[in-house]
Design a protein around this motif. Structure first.
Motif, PDB file in Angstrom:
ATOM      1  N   PHE A 114       5.029  -9.104  -5.003  1.00 54.60           N
ATOM      2  CA  PHE A 114       4.718  -8.486  -6.304  1.00 54.60           C
ATOM      3  C   PHE A 114       4.520  -6.968  -6.169  1.00 54.60           C
ATOM      4  CE2 PHE A 114       2.508  -7.911 -10.396  1.00 54.60           C
ATOM      5  CZ  PHE A 114       3.324  -8.686 -11.206  1.00 54.60           C
ATOM      6  N   ALA A 115       5.391  -6.310  -5.414  1.00 56.49           N
ATOM      7  CA  ALA A 115       5.357  -4.853  -5.226  1.00 56.49           C
ATOM      8  C   ALA A 115       4.025  -4.376  -4.641  1.00 56.49           C
ATOM      9  CB  ALA A 115       5.637  -4.131  -6.544  1.00 56.49           C
ATOM     10  N   SER A 116       3.354  -5.252  -3.891  1.00 55.17           N
ATOM     11  CA  SER A 116       2.060  -4.888  -3.315  1.00 55.17           C
ATOM     12  C   SER A 116       2.248  -4.045  -2.060  1.00 55.17           C
ATOM     13  CB  SER A 116       1.264  -6.154  -2.979  1.00 55.17           C
ATOM     14  OG  SER A 116       1.975  -6.963  -2.051  1.00 55.17           O
ATOM     15  N   ASN A 117       1.148  -3.513  -1.567  1.00 52.74           N
ATOM     16  CA  ASN A 117       1.166  -2.663  -0.374  1.00 52.74           C
ATOM     17  C   ASN A 117       0.692  -3.457   0.837  1.00 52.74           C
ATOM     18  OD1 ASN A 117      -0.148  -0.571  -2.767  1.00 52.74           O
ATOM     19  ND2 ASN A 117       1.832  -0.135  -1.846  1.00 52.74           N
ATOM     20  N   GLY A 118       1.149  -3.028   2.025  1.00 49.42           N
ATOM     21  CA  GLY A 118       0.718  -3.729   3.217  1.00 49.42           C
ATOM     22  C   GLY A 118       1.143  -3.051   4.497  1.00 49.42           C
ATOM     23  N   TYR A 119       0.627  -3.563   5.601  1.00 51.29           N
ATOM     24  CA  TYR A 119       0.986  -3.083   6.930  1.00 51.29           C
ATOM     25  C   TYR A 119       1.287  -4.290   7.812  1.00 51.29           C
ATOM     26  CZ  TYR A 119      -4.004  -4.128   7.614  1.00 51.29           C
ATOM     27  OH  TYR A 119      -5.225  -4.742   7.639  1.00 51.29           O
ATOM     28  N   ASP A 120       1.762  -4.032   9.022  1.00 44.98           N
ATOM     29  CA  ASP A 120       2.169  -5.103   9.935  1.00 44.98           C
ATOM     30  C   ASP A 120       3.177  -6.028   9.244  1.00 44.98           C
ATOM     31  OD1 ASP A 120       0.647  -4.091  12.012  1.00 44.98           O
ATOM     32  OD2 ASP A 120      -1.105  -5.328  11.549  1.00 44.98           O
ATOM     33  N   ALA A 121       2.876  -7.298   9.132  1.00 42.12           N
ATOM     34  CA  ALA A 121       3.831  -8.241   8.554  1.00 42.12           C
ATOM     35  C   ALA A 121       4.103  -7.972   7.075  1.00 42.12           C
ATOM     36  CB  ALA A 121       3.320  -9.670   8.727  1.00 42.12           C
ATOM     37  N   LEU A 122       3.185  -7.299   6.385  1.00 43.33           N
ATOM     38  CA  LEU A 122       3.362  -7.015   4.953  1.00 43.33           C
ATOM     39  C   LEU A 122       3.988  -5.654   4.695  1.00 43.33           C
ATOM     40  CD1 LEU A 122       0.085  -8.485   3.394  1.00 43.33           C
ATOM     41  CD2 LEU A 122       2.241  -9.617   3.973  1.00 43.33           C
ATOM     42  N   SER A 123       4.258  -4.901   5.735  1.00 44.27           N
ATOM     43  CA  SER A 123       4.963  -3.627   5.601  1.00 44.27           C
ATOM     44  C   SER A 123       6.458  -3.889   5.465  1.00 44.27           C
ATOM     45  CB  SER A 123       4.710  -2.761   6.834  1.00 44.27           C
ATOM     46  OG  SER A 123       5.684  -1.738   6.955  1.00 44.27           O
ATOM     47  N   PRO A 124       7.135  -3.234   4.509  1.00 40.13           N
ATOM     48  CA  PRO A 124       8.586  -3.448   4.382  1.00 40.13           C
ATOM     49  C   PRO A 124       9.349  -3.185   5.673  1.00 40.13           C
ATOM     50  CG  PRO A 124       7.747  -2.309   2.452  1.00 40.13           C
ATOM     51  CD  PRO A 124       6.615  -2.370   3.432  1.00 40.13           C
ATOM     52  N   ILE A 171       7.016  11.250  -2.395  1.00 39.95           N
ATOM     53  CA  ILE A 171       6.093  10.456  -1.586  1.00 39.95           C
ATOM     54  C   ILE A 171       6.608   9.027  -1.437  1.00 39.95           C
ATOM     55  CG2 ILE A 171       3.817   9.344  -1.693  1.00 39.95           C
ATOM     56  CD1 ILE A 171       2.782  12.073  -2.797  1.00 39.95           C
ATOM     57  N   HIS A 172       7.138   8.473  -2.518  1.00 43.53           N
ATOM     58  CA  HIS A 172       7.670   7.111  -2.448  1.00 43.53           C
ATOM     59  C   HIS A 172       8.934   7.047  -1.590  1.00 43.53           C
ATOM     60  CE1 HIS A 172       4.819   6.270  -5.656  1.00 43.53           C
ATOM     61  NE2 HIS A 172       5.059   4.988  -5.467  1.00 43.53           N
ATOM     62  N   LEU A 173       9.766   8.065  -1.656  1.00 42.10           N
ATOM     63  CA  LEU A 173      10.965   8.086  -0.820  1.00 42.10           C
ATOM     64  C   LEU A 173      10.599   8.037   0.662  1.00 42.10           C
ATOM     65  CD1 LEU A 173      13.106  10.771  -2.696  1.00 42.10           C
ATOM     66  CD2 LEU A 173      13.681   8.352  -2.422  1.00 42.10           C
ATOM     67  N   VAL A 174       9.487   8.684   1.008  1.00 41.12           N
ATOM     68  CA  VAL A 174       9.051   8.716   2.406  1.00 41.12           C
ATOM     69  C   VAL A 174       8.388   7.406   2.819  1.00 41.12           C
ATOM     70  CG1 VAL A 174       7.465   9.824   4.038  1.00 41.12           C
ATOM     71  CG2 VAL A 174       8.770  11.226   2.410  1.00 41.12           C
ATOM     72  N   SER A 175       7.520   6.875   1.976  1.00 43.33           N
ATOM     73  CA  SER A 175       6.595   5.838   2.452  1.00 43.33           C
ATOM     74  C   SER A 175       6.839   4.429   1.952  1.00 43.33           C
ATOM     75  CB  SER A 175       5.150   6.243   2.120  1.00 43.33           C
ATOM     76  OG  SER A 175       4.985   6.384   0.720  1.00 43.33           O
ATOM     77  N   ILE A 176       7.806   4.208   1.093  1.00 46.17           N
ATOM     78  CA  ILE A 176       8.098   2.823   0.713  1.00 46.17           C
ATOM     79  C   ILE A 176       8.397   1.959   1.937  1.00 46.17           C
ATOM     80  CG2 ILE A 176       9.846   1.340  -0.373  1.00 46.17           C
ATOM     81  CD1 ILE A 176       9.795   3.147  -2.797  1.00 46.17           C
ATOM     82  N   PRO A 177       9.173   2.435   2.919  1.00 46.67           N
ATOM     83  CA  PRO A 177       9.411   1.591   4.092  1.00 46.67           C
ATOM     84  C   PRO A 177       8.155   1.322   4.922  1.00 46.67           C
ATOM     85  CG  PRO A 177      11.076   3.316   3.928  1.00 46.67           C
ATOM     86  CD  PRO A 177       9.991   3.666   2.957  1.00 46.67           C
ATOM     87  N   VAL A 178       7.159   2.207   4.822  1.00 48.47           N
ATOM     88  CA  VAL A 178       5.961   2.077   5.654  1.00 48.47           C
ATOM     89  C   VAL A 178       4.938   1.138   5.030  1.00 48.47           C
ATOM     90  CG1 VAL A 178       4.124   3.321   6.858  1.00 48.47           C
ATOM     91  CG2 VAL A 178       6.352   4.421   6.513  1.00 48.47           C
ATOM     92  N   THR A 179       4.549   1.429   3.795  1.00 44.57           N
ATOM     93  CA  THR A 179       3.478   0.656   3.143  1.00 44.57           C
ATOM     94  C   THR A 179       3.867   0.123   1.768  1.00 44.57           C
ATOM     95  OG1 THR A 179       2.555   2.621   2.065  1.00 44.57           O
ATOM     96  CG2 THR A 179       1.703   2.061   4.262  1.00 44.57           C
ATOM     97  N   ASN A 180       5.070   0.402   1.328  1.00 43.88           N
ATOM     98  CA  ASN A 180       5.488   0.180  -0.058  1.00 43.88           C
ATOM     99  C   ASN A 180       4.788   1.165  -0.983  1.00 43.88           C
ATOM    100  OD1 ASN A 180       7.420  -1.217  -1.510  1.00 43.88           O
ATOM    101  ND2 ASN A 180       5.991  -2.733  -2.279  1.00 43.88           N
ATOM    102  N   THR A 181       4.194   2.164  -0.424  1.00 49.53           N
ATOM    103  CA  THR A 181       3.547   3.307  -1.087  1.00 49.53           C
ATOM    104  C   THR A 181       2.401   2.934  -2.010  1.00 49.53           C
ATOM    105  OG1 THR A 181       5.662   4.482  -1.073  1.00 49.53           O
ATOM    106  CG2 THR A 181       3.875   5.471  -2.316  1.00 49.53           C
ATOM    107  N   SER A 182       1.204   3.331  -1.581  1.00 53.08           N
ATOM    108  CA  SER A 182       0.039   3.230  -2.449  1.00 53.08           C
ATOM    109  C   SER A 182      -0.279   4.623  -2.995  1.00 53.08           C
ATOM    110  CB  SER A 182      -1.162   2.673  -1.696  1.00 53.08           C
ATOM    111  OG  SER A 182      -2.315   2.754  -2.510  1.00 53.08           O
ATOM    112  N   VAL A 183      -1.053   5.399  -2.229  1.00 49.58           N
ATOM    113  CA  VAL A 183      -1.549   6.717  -2.662  1.00 49.58           C
ATOM    114  C   VAL A 183      -2.349   6.580  -3.947  1.00 49.58           C
ATOM    115  CG1 VAL A 183      -0.873   9.152  -3.043  1.00 49.58           C
ATOM    116  CG2 VAL A 183       0.529   7.724  -1.600  1.00 49.58           C
ATOM    117  N   ASN A 184      -2.678   5.345  -4.304  1.00 43.36           N
ATOM    118  CA  ASN A 184      -3.346   5.075  -5.568  1.00 43.36           C
ATOM    119  C   ASN A 184      -4.030   3.705  -5.491  1.00 43.36           C
ATOM    120  OD1 ASN A 184      -4.050   4.373  -8.212  1.00 43.36           O
ATOM    121  ND2 ASN A 184      -2.264   5.358  -9.104  1.00 43.36           N
ATOM    122  N   PRO A 185      -5.342   3.676  -5.303  1.00 42.23           N
ATOM    123  CA  PRO A 185      -6.047   2.396  -5.182  1.00 42.23           C
ATOM    124  C   PRO A 185      -5.937   1.484  -6.399  1.00 42.23           C
ATOM    125  CG  PRO A 185      -7.396   4.189  -4.330  1.00 42.23           C
ATOM    126  CD  PRO A 185      -6.232   4.824  -5.022  1.00 42.23           C
ATOM    127  N   ALA A 186      -5.832   2.065  -7.589  1.00 36.33           N
ATOM    128  CA  ALA A 186      -5.716   1.239  -8.791  1.00 36.33           C
ATOM    129  C   ALA A 186      -4.384   0.503  -8.796  1.00 36.33           C
ATOM    130  CB  ALA A 186      -5.857   2.092 -10.041  1.00 36.33           C
TER     131      ALA A 186
END
Length: 233
Positions: A114-124, A171-186
């Motif tokens: 659901f377009a959520s953010n994550g690291y390790d196994a949940l990182s894209p 920012i999203h172009l850089v970090s979608i592969p890493v975390t699916n991009t948060s930069v925003n807790p909400a």
């Protein structure tokens, strides 16, 4: 204050619905999917359009990290921080809820990540927790510097939403592969609540890192780049 909070709620609603909606509904369509670039610009355009629409009412934060950074930079009243956070969270969750309602209206729907953010196994891209933490801190810090610089007295008025929206897309172009991009807790909280991949268990990082990054960016701006800046957002 009611109008400010309403603007923040609706702006965050639109950011989540537009940005996460592009990832969930349009990114993976065979042959015509918008892909990483399209999703990145969808997030940027969601922020840009709402900054122009309601930024004059509330300042156009739509992000707890931005509100914190602006408070640290003396651009925002500390007494309004918690109400803004609550409005942003409500708006984000409402956006995700409406998106879920739309997305589930097709045969074989599964919320999945659901377009959520994550690291390790949940990182894209399978990036580690440390990589995710560093990326989110650095990118949020840079974002706050851009927000503060674009809204300072030294810059021509009327162009801030454009610079901020483009920065958000970058920012999203850089970090979608890493975390699916948060930069925003909400945004992260809203998506994690509807995800079915365990994203809630990693949500702590997507509060901690953006808030730390926002504080760092605000301090760099306040004490290094523009110590005499008195702009109001």
């Amino acid at each position: 204050m009611f109008r400010k909070l309403s603007a923040e709620l609706f702006g965050t609603f639109w950011l989540v619905f537009g940005g996460c909606g592009s990832a969930l509904l349009a990114a993976g369509i065979p042959e015509v999917g918008i892909g990483l670039v399209g999703v990145s610009f969808a997030f940027g355009l969601s922020l840009l359009t709402m900054a122009y629409a309601v930024g004059g009412i509330s300042g156009g934060h739509f992000n707890p990290a931005v509100s914190l950074g602006l408070a640290i930079a003396n651009r925002f009243a500390w007494t309004e921080l918690l109400p803004y956070w609550i409005a942003q969270l409500i708006g984000g969750v409402a956006g995700a809820a409406v998106l879920y309602l739309v997305a589930s209206g097709t045969t074989g729907f599964s919320a999945g990540g659901f377009a959520s953010n994550g690291y390790d196994a949940l990182s894209p891209g399978g990036y580690s927790m440390v990589a995710a933490l560093v990326a989110e801190i650095v990118l949020t810090a840079a974002f706050l510097i851009i927000v503060l610089g674009a809204t300072s007295n030294a810059v021509a008025t009327g162009f801030a939403p454009l610079a901020i929206g483009l920065a958000y897309a970058l920012i999203h172009l850089v970090s979608i592969p890493v975390t699916n991009t948060s930069v925003n807790p909400a945004r992260s909280t809203a998506a994690a609540l509807f995800a079915q991949n365990g994203a809630l268990g990693q949500l702590w990082l997507f509060w901690l890192a953006p808030l730390l990054g926002a504080a760092l960016g605000a301090l760099i701006w306040r004490f290094i780049l523009a110590p005499d800046d008195t702009s109001a957002i």
